[in-house]
Scaffold this active site. Structure first.
Site, PDB file in Angstrom:
ATOM      1  N   CYS A 333       0.833  -1.208   0.000  1.00 43.60           N
ATOM      2  CA  CYS A 333       0.000   0.000   0.000  1.00 43.60           C
ATOM      3  C   CYS A 333       0.870   1.261   0.000  1.00 43.60           C
ATOM      4  CB  CYS A 333      -0.968  -0.048   1.179  1.00 43.60           C
ATOM      5  SG  CYS A 333      -2.374   1.075   0.989  1.00 43.60           S
ATOM      6  N   HIS A 445      -3.628  -5.588   1.123  1.00 41.09           N
ATOM      7  CA  HIS A 445      -3.421  -5.931   2.529  1.00 41.09           C
ATOM      8  C   HIS A 445      -3.892  -7.373   2.743  1.00 41.09           C
ATOM      9  CE1 HIS A 445      -2.456  -1.899   3.950  1.00 41.09           C
ATOM     10  NE2 HIS A 445      -3.441  -1.432   3.213  1.00 41.09           N
TER      11      HIS A 445
END
Length: 507
Positions: A333, A445
Site C-alpha cells: 500500500c 493488505h
C-alpha cells in the site's frame, strides 16, 4: 432486545479489547448469538468489510470470536490519526473528512451519537447478547461532555459495566479507586464489578489487596486474569509493536519491517511472525537495518510523512544499497507508493507538498485523490516471478484501503490479478514486480494471510540462502480459532462467570 455487558478500563491499553474478544467467544460457546460493539475507535490498523466499509481491527477479531462476519455497525465511528493532532473521521465505514481533536470533540462527536444509537438499536434487536467495549477511561473529565463511547453508551441501554485495571503496569488499585471516585453517582452504580488484568505471580499474595479493594469500593472483584503474553490474535494499537520487539529471535529467515511513525495495518505481518522458521523485526528510529533476508515497507496513514522520515533517517539510502546487493523488498500500500519514482498530491490530501520523489525502485508514479478505495478482493497470480518463485494461485484473498492511484511509466509484470472487488466480478491488475524479481509492490493488505502464497514466499527466501524448502503449510484460520478458544478458556477459568451471567440478566 439483547442483554448487554460493557468493558471499560482505568486507562488505555489495559486489555479491554482482548477481554471483549474473550467474552464474545465464551457466550458463543455457551450457545448465544453474540455481537461486539465499540461506538468510537482510534486506530491505524483497520479492515474492510465485504460491503466495502472500513472498521477497526479489534472489532474484526471480536466478530470472528463471535462467529460473525464483520460489519461496520460494530464500530460506527473510526478515527485514523494522520499527524499534527488530526485524524481522518470514518463514519459507517466511509470517510467524512479530516478533523483536529478540538474540531471533532467540540463540533462533531455528538453529531455522530445518532448513528451510534441506530447501530445499538439494530444490533440489540438482532442478537441475544451485546458485548460493548469502551475507550480510554470513563473518568477523563475533560472529554466527558462530548463522550460517545464510555458511560454515555452504557446509560443509553443501561448496560452493566466491568472496570478493568492493568496490574502489570503498577498502580492498579489506585487507578480503580480513582476512576470510581471521578464517576457521577449514576455512572458508578452501573459498575457491577472489577477485573484485575495481566497478573504475574502468586494469587495468594494478591488476595489481601483484593479484599481491600472490595471493601473500599463496594464493588466485587469479578476475577484476576493472568498475564497472557502472545495470544496470536490481531492487535490494533501500535503500542503492541513494543511488545513484539522483545519477541524476536534469530530464525532461518529474517524479515525487517520499517516501523514508520504513521505505520498502519501492521497486522499484515502477523502470519509471517507465526511461522516457526521466520523472525520479524520492526525497525525503530535509530536502529540498524542490518542485513535481513527481506525488507518490507508497510502501509501508512501518511505516505508523504513516512517517506520523508525514511529519507531523513537514512533508511532510504540503506534500502537502495541493499537492493543493489541483492536483498529483496516488498512494499504494501503506502510502502508500494514509496517504491516508485514520484508521488503527486495535487489536492494536498496528505501534506502541503505538490510532489515528492520516491525510492525509484519501481518505474511508477502515484497520484493521491480525495476519494478512498476500500474493497475486499479476491485475485490470483500466475507464474508469480518475485524472487523467482514461479508461483501460481487462483484463490487469493485480501483487501484494499488507499487514496492513491498508481500508474506505470513502462510495461511491468503485475503482482496479482484482481477478479472480484466487494463481490463484483472485475478484471484488473494490481501492483508491480521489477524485472530482476527483487522488488515488489502491491495494494493488497492481507496477502500474507494466504497460506500457500506465504509459504511459497518463505521457501523462496530459504532457497536463496541455500536452505531446503519446507513442505508443510500452516492453516491460518485454524490457528486463529485455536487462539480464540485458548483465550476463552483462560478467561472463563479466571472470572466469576456466574456473577457475569447474573449482572447481564442471562440468569
Amino acid at each position: 432486545m439483547a442483554k448487554s455487558i460493557m468493558m471499560q478500563g482505568t486507562s488505555s491499553h489495559v486489555g479491554k479489547s482482548i477481554l471483549t474478544t474473550a467474552l464474545c467467544r465464551i457466550f458463543l460457546q455457551d450457545g448465544y448469538t453474540v455481537v461486539p460493539f465499540k461506538a468510537q475507535n482510534m486506530a491505524l490498523n483497520s479492515y474492510v468489510t465485504k460491503a466495502g466499509g472500513e472498521m477497526g481491527r479489534a472489532q474484526v477479531a471480536q466478530a470472528e470470536a463471535a462467529g460473525l462476519e464483520p460489519m461496520v455497525e460494530m464500530n460506527p465511528v473510526l478515527l485514523k490519526p494522520t499527524g499534527n493532532s488530526r485524524s481522518q473521521v470514518i463514519v459507517m465505514g466511509r470517510p467524512v473528512g479530516n478533523m483536529s481533536a478540538a474540531e471533532y470533540h467540540a463540533g462533531y462527536s455528538l453529531k455522530a451519537l445518532g448513528v451510534v444509537q441506530e447501530c445499538l438499536h439494530k444490533l440489540s434487536s438482532e442478537f441475544e447478547v451485546l458485548v460493548i467495549e469502551g475507550a480510554g477511561s470513563p473518568a477523563e473529565v475533560n472529554l466527558k461532555a462530548n463522550d460517545i463511547v464510555n458511560m454515555r453508551v452504557a446509560k443509553l441501554i443501561n448496560a452493566p459495566v466491568l472496570l478493568i485495571a492493568d496490574i502489570d503496569r503498577g498502580g492498579a488499585l489506585a487507578s480503580v479507586v480513582g476512576t470510581l471516585e471521578l464517576l457521577e453517582p449514576d455512572e458508578r452504580s452501573l459498575v457491577k464489578g472489577i477485573i484485575i488484568n495481566k497478573f504475574r505471580g502468586d494469587i495468594k499474595l494478591l488476595e489481601p489487596a483484593l479484599d481491600f479493594l472490595e471493601q473500599k469500593t463496594g464493588k466485587p472483584v469479578v476475577g484476576v486474569i493472568p498475564y497472557l503474553g502472545d495470544l496470536g490474535i490481531d492487535d490494533e494499537d501500535s503500542v503492541s509493536l513494543d511488545d513484539k520487539q522483545q519477541q524476536v529471535a534469530k530464525s532461518d529467515v529474517n524479515i525487517a519491517v520499517l516501523r514508520t511513525p504513521k505505520i498502519s495495518n501492521f497486522t499484515d505481518f502477523d502470519s509471517l511472525e507465526r511461522e516457526a522458521d521466520v523472525s520479524v523485526r520492526y525497525i525503530r528510529q535509530g536502529e540498524e537495518l542490518g542485513n535481513p533476508d527481506l525488507i518490507i515497507l508497510p502501509g501508512s496513514k501518511n505516505t508523504t510523512e513516512d517517506l520523508l522520515y525514511l529519507r531523513q533517517q537514512g533508511y532510504e539510502r540503506q534500502i537502495q544499497e541493499l537492493v543493489r546487493q541483492g536483498t529483496p523488498v516488498v512494499g504494501i500500500c503506502g510502502g508500494y507508493q514509496m517504491l516508485g519514482r514520484e508521488i503527486h498530491d495535487p489536492e494536498h490530501t496528505e501534506s502541503d507538498m505538490d510532489s515528492i520523489t520516491g525510492f525509484g525502485l519501481l518505474d511508477t508514479e502515484t497520484t493521491f485523490a480525495a476519494d478512498k478505495i476500500t474493497h475486499q478482493v479476491t485475485g490470483c497470480c500466475n507464474a508469480h516471478s518475485f524472487l523467482g518463485m514461479n508461483y501460481s494461485d487462483q484463490n487469493l484473498n485480501g483487501y484494499e484501503i488507499h487514496m492513491g492511484r498508481t500508474e506505470f511509466r513502462t510495461p511491468v509484470e503485475h503482482a496479482f490479478a484482481i477478479t472480484t472487488r466487494s463481490g463484483q466480478q472485475i478484471t484488473a491488475q494490481d501492483g508491480a514486480i521489477r524485472a530482476d524479481g527483487l522488488v515488489m509492490g502491491t495494494y493488497l493488505h492481507g496477502v500474507f494471510d494466504n497460506d500457500g502464497y506465504r509459504r511459497a514466499l518463505i521457501n523462496a527466501l530459504r532457497m536463496k540462502k541455500g536452505l531446503q524448502p519446507i513442505t508443510g503449510v500452516e492453516d491460518t484460520q485454524a490457528r486463529k480459532e485455536a487462539s480464540y478458544n485458548r483465550l476463552a478458556s483462560v478467561v472463563r477459568d479466571s472470572l466469576n462467570m456466574d456473577l457475569i451471567y447474573t449482572v447481564t440478566g442471562l440468569k
